[in-house]
Write an enzyme that holds these catalytic residues in place. Structure first.
Site, PDB file in Angstrom:
ATOM      1  N   TYR A  54       4.304  12.470 -15.170  1.00  0.00           N
ATOM      2  CA  TYR A  54       3.350  12.802 -16.260  1.00  0.00           C
ATOM      3  C   TYR A  54       3.147  14.317 -16.339  1.00  0.00           C
ATOM      4  CZ  TYR A  54       1.708   8.313 -18.068  1.00  0.00           C
ATOM      5  OH  TYR A  54       1.617   7.102 -18.709  1.00  0.00           O
TER       6      TYR A  54
ATOM      7  N   TYR B 200       0.839  -1.208   0.000  1.00  0.00           N
ATOM      8  CA  TYR B 200       0.000   0.000   0.000  1.00  0.00           C
ATOM      9  C   TYR B 200       0.874   1.258   0.000  1.00  0.00           C
ATOM     10  CZ  TYR B 200      -3.742   3.208   1.489  1.00  0.00           C
ATOM     11  OH  TYR B 200      -4.649   4.246   1.572  1.00  0.00           O
TER      12      TYR B 200
HETATM   13  N1  NAD Z   1     -10.356   6.182   4.300  1.00  0.00           N
HETATM   14  C1  NAD Z   1      -9.209   6.692   4.668  1.00  0.00           C
HETATM   15  O1  NAD Z   1      -9.000   6.964   5.857  1.00  0.00           O
HETATM   16  C2  NAD Z   1      -8.128   6.963   3.636  1.00  0.00           C
HETATM   17  C3  NAD Z   1      -6.908   7.508   4.087  1.00  0.00           C
HETATM   18  C4  NAD Z   1      -5.911   7.749   3.153  1.00  0.00           C
HETATM   19  C5  NAD Z   1      -6.121   7.513   1.803  1.00  0.00           C
HETATM   20  N2  NAD Z   1      -7.319   6.996   1.400  1.00  0.00           N
HETATM   21  C6  NAD Z   1      -7.474   6.712  -0.046  1.00  0.00           C
HETATM   22  O2  NAD Z   1      -8.747   7.125  -0.492  1.00  0.00           O
HETATM   23  C7  NAD Z   1      -9.228   6.209  -1.477  1.00  0.00           C
HETATM   24  C8  NAD Z   1     -10.608   5.712  -1.079  1.00  0.00           C
HETATM   25  O3  NAD Z   1     -10.522   5.046   0.174  1.00  0.00           O
HETATM   26  P1  NAD Z   1     -11.809   4.456   0.928  1.00  0.00           P
HETATM   27  O4  NAD Z   1     -11.565   4.580   2.373  1.00  0.00           O
HETATM   28  O5  NAD Z   1     -13.035   5.030   0.344  1.00  0.00           O
HETATM   29  O6  NAD Z   1     -11.648   2.918   0.584  1.00  0.00           O
HETATM   30  P2  NAD Z   1     -12.690   1.894  -0.066  1.00  0.00           P
HETATM   31  O7  NAD Z   1     -12.042   0.557  -0.023  1.00  0.00           O
HETATM   32  O8  NAD Z   1     -14.024   2.049   0.554  1.00  0.00           O
HETATM   33  O9  NAD Z   1     -12.766   2.413  -1.568  1.00  0.00           O
HETATM   34  C9  NAD Z   1     -11.896   2.005  -2.586  1.00  0.00           C
HETATM   35  C10 NAD Z   1     -12.725   1.665  -3.797  1.00  0.00           C
HETATM   36  O10 NAD Z   1     -11.863   1.295  -4.880  1.00  0.00           O
HETATM   37  C11 NAD Z   1     -12.379   0.120  -5.517  1.00  0.00           C
HETATM   38  N3  NAD Z   1     -11.254  -0.565  -6.148  1.00  0.00           N
HETATM   39  C12 NAD Z   1     -10.219  -1.195  -5.541  1.00  0.00           C
HETATM   40  N4  NAD Z   1      -9.375  -1.679  -6.474  1.00  0.00           N
HETATM   41  C13 NAD Z   1      -9.880  -1.349  -7.687  1.00  0.00           C
HETATM   42  C14 NAD Z   1      -9.464  -1.566  -9.029  1.00  0.00           C
HETATM   43  N5  NAD Z   1      -8.333  -2.246  -9.311  1.00  0.00           N
HETATM   44  N6  NAD Z   1     -10.239  -1.091 -10.042  1.00  0.00           N
HETATM   45  C15 NAD Z   1     -11.388  -0.417  -9.766  1.00  0.00           C
HETATM   46  N7  NAD Z   1     -11.838  -0.187  -8.517  1.00  0.00           N
HETATM   47  C16 NAD Z   1     -11.086  -0.645  -7.484  1.00  0.00           C
HETATM   48  C17 NAD Z   1     -13.034  -0.664  -4.396  1.00  0.00           C
HETATM   49  O11 NAD Z   1     -13.967  -1.614  -4.853  1.00  0.00           O
HETATM   50  C18 NAD Z   1     -13.663   0.469  -3.577  1.00  0.00           C
HETATM   51  O12 NAD Z   1     -14.949   0.787  -4.041  1.00  0.00           O
HETATM   52  C19 NAD Z   1      -8.197   5.092  -1.575  1.00  0.00           C
HETATM   53  O13 NAD Z   1      -7.356   5.333  -2.690  1.00  0.00           O
HETATM   54  C20 NAD Z   1      -7.402   5.214  -0.296  1.00  0.00           C
HETATM   55  O14 NAD Z   1      -6.076   4.771  -0.452  1.00  0.00           O
HETATM   56  C21 NAD Z   1      -8.319   6.713   2.283  1.00  0.00           C
END
Ligand code: NAD
Length: 325
Positions: free
Chosen positions: A164, A150
């Site tokens: 890019y 990750y």
């Molecule tokens: N929630 C947090 O606290 C947090 C903190 C830091 C960063 N983020 C980033 O924010 C983003 C969203 O996080 P979240 O908490 O909503 O997580 P989440 O797991 O609820 O959402 C991620 C989404 O991406 C989809 N996904 C995963 N792999 C995929 C792929 N290869 N192709 C298409 N779709 C795919 C999943 O099905 C899911 O709907 C992520 O990139 C995460 O790294 C979240």
């Protein structure tokens, strides 16, 4: 009335996830046309069910590890499993999603001249040697550990975004998101707020690893979504990376007590050994977001927890009886 000069066609990858579904909802409210892309790895149809009847909303089942061609003005790249239990389930796929996914979405942005925002993470700081963390800190990341798929995947995605931008003039925005919580978090994601709330609602013991004095800071999802949209709308010469989160710290013990009180639960707190990689503190410095985006979080923890608990209360019964889809 819809203003066609101001509305855009926007691709949200990971749109059926926790943060993505709130972002789709807010962008639709602003009158934009949304393509919600998801492979439903951790995302759920229930998160976007209320948006399906909106004629401006379209769902695309697709994995961003494969190329895509759609005509869009903006791309929010959120697709990636975000909690350790989910991203460690298939670590190779996690790295592919961050790296191949970034290449595919940046390639798309380059071809159709779309602006693209990357949902990066505070995990790029790793186990930070400085507190709190500002954007100039390069991080302290283990490249070969269980969390590396990750952390390093997200770091490599940031590199790709900036290359890019320098090489192909793609308009980029990079948000480093800190712990975010709110309705539609996955009940089984193993994160502290969902864990404690589910345990409290089921009157199970609440497990604290260590003595509970370690602190965390939590940003309510509505505040984060506001920050992401402001970042996308910021002038083209502002790329970030910019921290988005909430700097108010709360100890894990205080958090458990708060959740027990707000859920009126009979749960007891029990203590277990602290895992080796647990961090003592994680707190964002938000000066850049304040100056560049005129943004700071405004939702108090109590208020956000009440809304989150309401959500979990609604799903806890059916969840106990069946698998959540
Ligand atoms: N929630 C947090 O606290 C947090 C903190 C830091 C960063 N983020 C980033 O924010 C983003 C969203 O996080 P979240 O908490 O909503 O997580 P989440 O797991 O609820 O959402 C991620 C989404 O991406 C989809 N996904 C995963 N792999 C995929 C792929 N290869 N192709 C298409 N779709 C795919 C999943 O099905 C899911 O709907 C992520 O990139 C995460 O790294 C979240």
């Amino acid at each position: 009335m819809k203003n066609y000069d101001l509305t855009k066609r926007i691709l949200v990858t990971g749109g059926a996830g926790f943060i993505g579904s709130h972002l789709c909802e807010r962008l639709l409210e602003q009158g934009h046309e949304i393509i919600c892309l998801d492979n439903f790895y951790t995302g759920r149809r229930a998160n976007i069910a209320h948006l399906i009847s909106n004629p401006l909303f379209e769902v695309l089942r697709h994995d961003i590890c494969f190329p895509l061609y759609v005509e869009v003005d903006e791309i929010y790249n959120l697709a990636c499993p975000a909690s350790p239990v989910h991203y460690q389930f298939d670590p190779v796929q996690t790295t592919k999603t961050s790296v191949h996914g970034a290449i595919n979405m940046l390639g798309l942005a380059k071809r159709v001249k779309a602006k693209i925002l990357q949902a990066s993470t505070s995990e790029v700081y790793g186990d930070p040697a400085v507190h709190p963390q500002d954007e100039s800190y390069w991080g302290n990341v283990n490249p070969i550990g269980l969390r590396s798929c990750y952390d390093e995947g997200k770091r490599c995605a940031e590199t790709l975004f900036f290359d890019y931008h320098r090489q192909n003039n793609v308009k980029i925005k990079v948000a480093r998101i800190f712990n975010t919580y709110g309705p539609r978090m996955h009940p089984n994601d193993g994160r502290v707020i969902s864990n404690f709330t589910m345990q409290a609602l089921k009157s199970e013991d609440i497990t604290i690893y260590g003595d509970g004095t370690q602190t965390r800071s939590f940003c309510y999802v509505d505040d984060l979504v506001d920050g992401l949209i402001r970042l996308m709308q910021s002038p083209d010469d502002f790329t970030g990376p910019v921290n988005l989160g909430n700097p108010s710290e709360v100890s894990i013990l205080e958090l458990a007590e708060k959740i027990i009180e707000l859920t009126n639960s009979k749960s007891q707190i029990v203590f277990a050994f602290l895992p080796e990689d647990d961090q003592r503190r994680r707190q964002p410095l938000l000066e850049m977001a304040k100056i560049q985006l005129d943004w700071k979080p405004s939702t108090e923890l109590n208020e956000g927890l009440i809304r989150t608990i309401d959500y979990f209360r609604k799903i806890v019964k059916p969840y106990e009886q069946a698998v959540v889809v």
